[in-house]
Motif scaffolding. Structure first.
Motif, PDB file in Angstrom:
ATOM      1  N   ALA A  62       0.969   4.146  -2.824  1.00  0.00           N
ATOM      2  CA  ALA A  62       0.729   5.549  -2.447  1.00  0.00           C
ATOM      3  C   ALA A  62       1.896   6.448  -2.846  1.00  0.00           C
ATOM      4  O   ALA A  62       1.690   7.618  -3.205  1.00  0.00           O
ATOM      5  CB  ALA A  62       0.474   5.648  -0.950  1.00  0.00           C
TER       6      ALA A  62
ATOM      7  N   ARG B 221      -0.204  -4.136  -9.276  1.00  0.00           N
ATOM      8  CA  ARG B 221      -0.777  -2.986  -8.571  1.00  0.00           C
ATOM      9  C   ARG B 221       0.046  -1.721  -8.772  1.00  0.00           C
ATOM     10  O   ARG B 221      -0.492  -0.614  -8.696  1.00  0.00           O
ATOM     11  CB  ARG B 221      -0.907  -3.288  -7.076  1.00  0.00           C
ATOM     12  N   THR B 222       1.342  -1.874  -9.021  1.00  0.00           N
ATOM     13  CA  THR B 222       2.202  -0.695  -9.188  1.00  0.00           C
ATOM     14  C   THR B 222       2.527  -0.416 -10.653  1.00  0.00           C
ATOM     15  O   THR B 222       3.257   0.530 -10.956  1.00  0.00           O
ATOM     16  CB  THR B 222       3.528  -0.872  -8.419  1.00  0.00           C
TER      17      THR B 222
ATOM     18  N   ASP C 102       0.834  -1.208   0.000  1.00  0.00           N
ATOM     19  CA  ASP C 102       0.000   0.000   0.000  1.00  0.00           C
ATOM     20  C   ASP C 102       0.868   1.257   0.000  1.00  0.00           C
ATOM     21  O   ASP C 102       0.536   2.251  -0.664  1.00  0.00           O
ATOM     22  CB  ASP C 102      -0.939   0.010   1.213  1.00  0.00           C
ATOM     23  N   GLU C 103       1.974   1.226   0.735  1.00  0.00           N
ATOM     24  CA  GLU C 103       2.879   2.385   0.758  1.00  0.00           C
ATOM     25  C   GLU C 103       3.538   2.584  -0.602  1.00  0.00           C
ATOM     26  O   GLU C 103       3.673   3.718  -1.079  1.00  0.00           O
ATOM     27  CB  GLU C 103       3.957   2.195   1.827  1.00  0.00           C
TER      28      GLU C 103
END
Length: 251
Positions: free
Chosen positions: A107, A135-136, A103-104
Motif C-alpha cells: 500500500a 508483490r512489491t 500489505d502495508e
C-alpha cells in the motif's frame, strides 16, 4: 496499520524539503536486543520481539523522512553460531513480520529487497520471501532492503568469483576489471550508494556489514539499544549526517 507514510511515499514523491538531509541510502546495524531484555529481566526473545516493533517504527519514519533506501542488518552469516532455539525464534519473527506487514508495504509503494544468501534458509521461508519481493516488484517508491544470512566478506567473494568466471569465459579482460564491475556484481547492485551507516547499542564496529559499500559512507554510533530506536533517533542521526563535510578524498 499506520497510513500516514503512504501519503508521503506514493510513487516516490515526497513533500518539499522532506529529504533535505541529503541521505538517499541509510543502513542500520540493529544491535542491543539482548541487552534491552536483560535490563528488564526478560528473556532474549522479548528483546527480539521489541526489536521487530523498532523495525516497523524506523521503516515508517524513513519513508516519511524521504529516505530512498533503508537497509537493515537482520541476520548475519555469523549468527548461525547462536543457539538453535534463538535462531528459530528469529526466523519465526521474520516470518510473522512479512506476513503481517506485506500489505502495508504494498500500500505504501515500498519495494522490498533482500541481500545475502537468503536461499539457504528454510524452504517455506524462502518461498514467503520470494512472494513478498514479487508483490512489491512493481512499486516505484522507497526501498526496504533486508540483509538475511548476509556477510560482506562472503558477498565480496561471491562477486569476485562471478567476475573470475566471466574473465575465464572471455567476457571481460582481467586488466579491465574495475570498481564499477565489482559494484555491479554485489548484492547491493540495484541500491543507491550508501550514505549513512548507523549502529545502535554503543558498539563501534561494522561486524562484516557493507564493508565495500561503506568506503565513503558516514558512520554514526549511538548508545540507544535497538528496541528503543525510532523516529526521533533517526532524525538525530540524519541531523548529524547533514552537518558532516563529505569530501570523498578531496579538499
Amino acid at each position: 496499520m499506520a497510513t500516514q507514510a503512504s501519503t508521503h511515499t506514493q510513487r516516490g514523491v515526497f513533500p518539499q524539503g522532506f529529504a533535505d538531509h541529503g541521505a538517499r541510502h541509510v543502513a542500520i546495524i540493529m544491535d542491543g536486543n539482548g541487552r534491552w531484555a536483560k535490563k528488564r529481566l526478560l528473556p532474549r526473545f522479548a528483546g527480539h520481539k521489541a526489536g521487530v516493533d523498532a523495525v516497523r517504527r524506523t521503516a515508517r519514519a524513513a519513508r516519511e523522512l524521504g529516505i530512498e533506501c533503508l537497509t537493515l542488518y537482520a541476520f548475519s552469516s555469523e549468527n548461525w553460531k547462536r543457539p538453535a532455539a534463538e535462531i528459530a525464534d528469529l526466523m519465526g519473527l521474520l516470518r510473522r513480520f512479512i506476513e503481517a506487514d506485506i500489505d502495508e508495504l504494498v500500500a505504501d509503494d515500498v519495494r522490498l529487497r533482500v541481500i545475502g544468501n537468503y536461499r539457504a534458509l528454510e524452504p517455506s521461508l524462502v518461498t514467503l520471501i520470494d512472494d513478498a519481493i514479487a508483490r512489491t516488484a512493481g512499486n516505484n517508491g522507497p526501498i526496504l532492503a533486508i540483509a538475511l544470512n548476509y556477510g560482506s566478506q562472503d558477498e565480496m567473494i561471491r562477486a569476485v568469483q562471478s567476475l573470475a568466471t566471466r574473465a575465464a569465459a572471455g567476457e571481460i579482460a582481467p586488466e579491465d576489471i574495475g570498481t564499477d564491475h565489482l559494484d555491479a556484481a554485489l548484492d547491493t547492485a540495484t541500491l543507491p550508494p550508501l550514505d549513512l551507516l548507523i549502529r545502535t547499542s554503543g558498539e563501534q564496529r561494522l561486524s562484516n556489514f557493507l564493508l565495500w559499500q561503506a568506503a565513503y559512507a558516514e558512520l554514526y554510533f549511538t548508545d540507544t539499544l535497538w528496541p528503543d530506536f525510532g523516529s526521533d533517533a533517526l532524525v538525530q542521526a540524519l541531523d548529524t549526517f547533514k552537518g558532516r563535510d563529505r569530501r570523498y578524498g578531496g579538499l
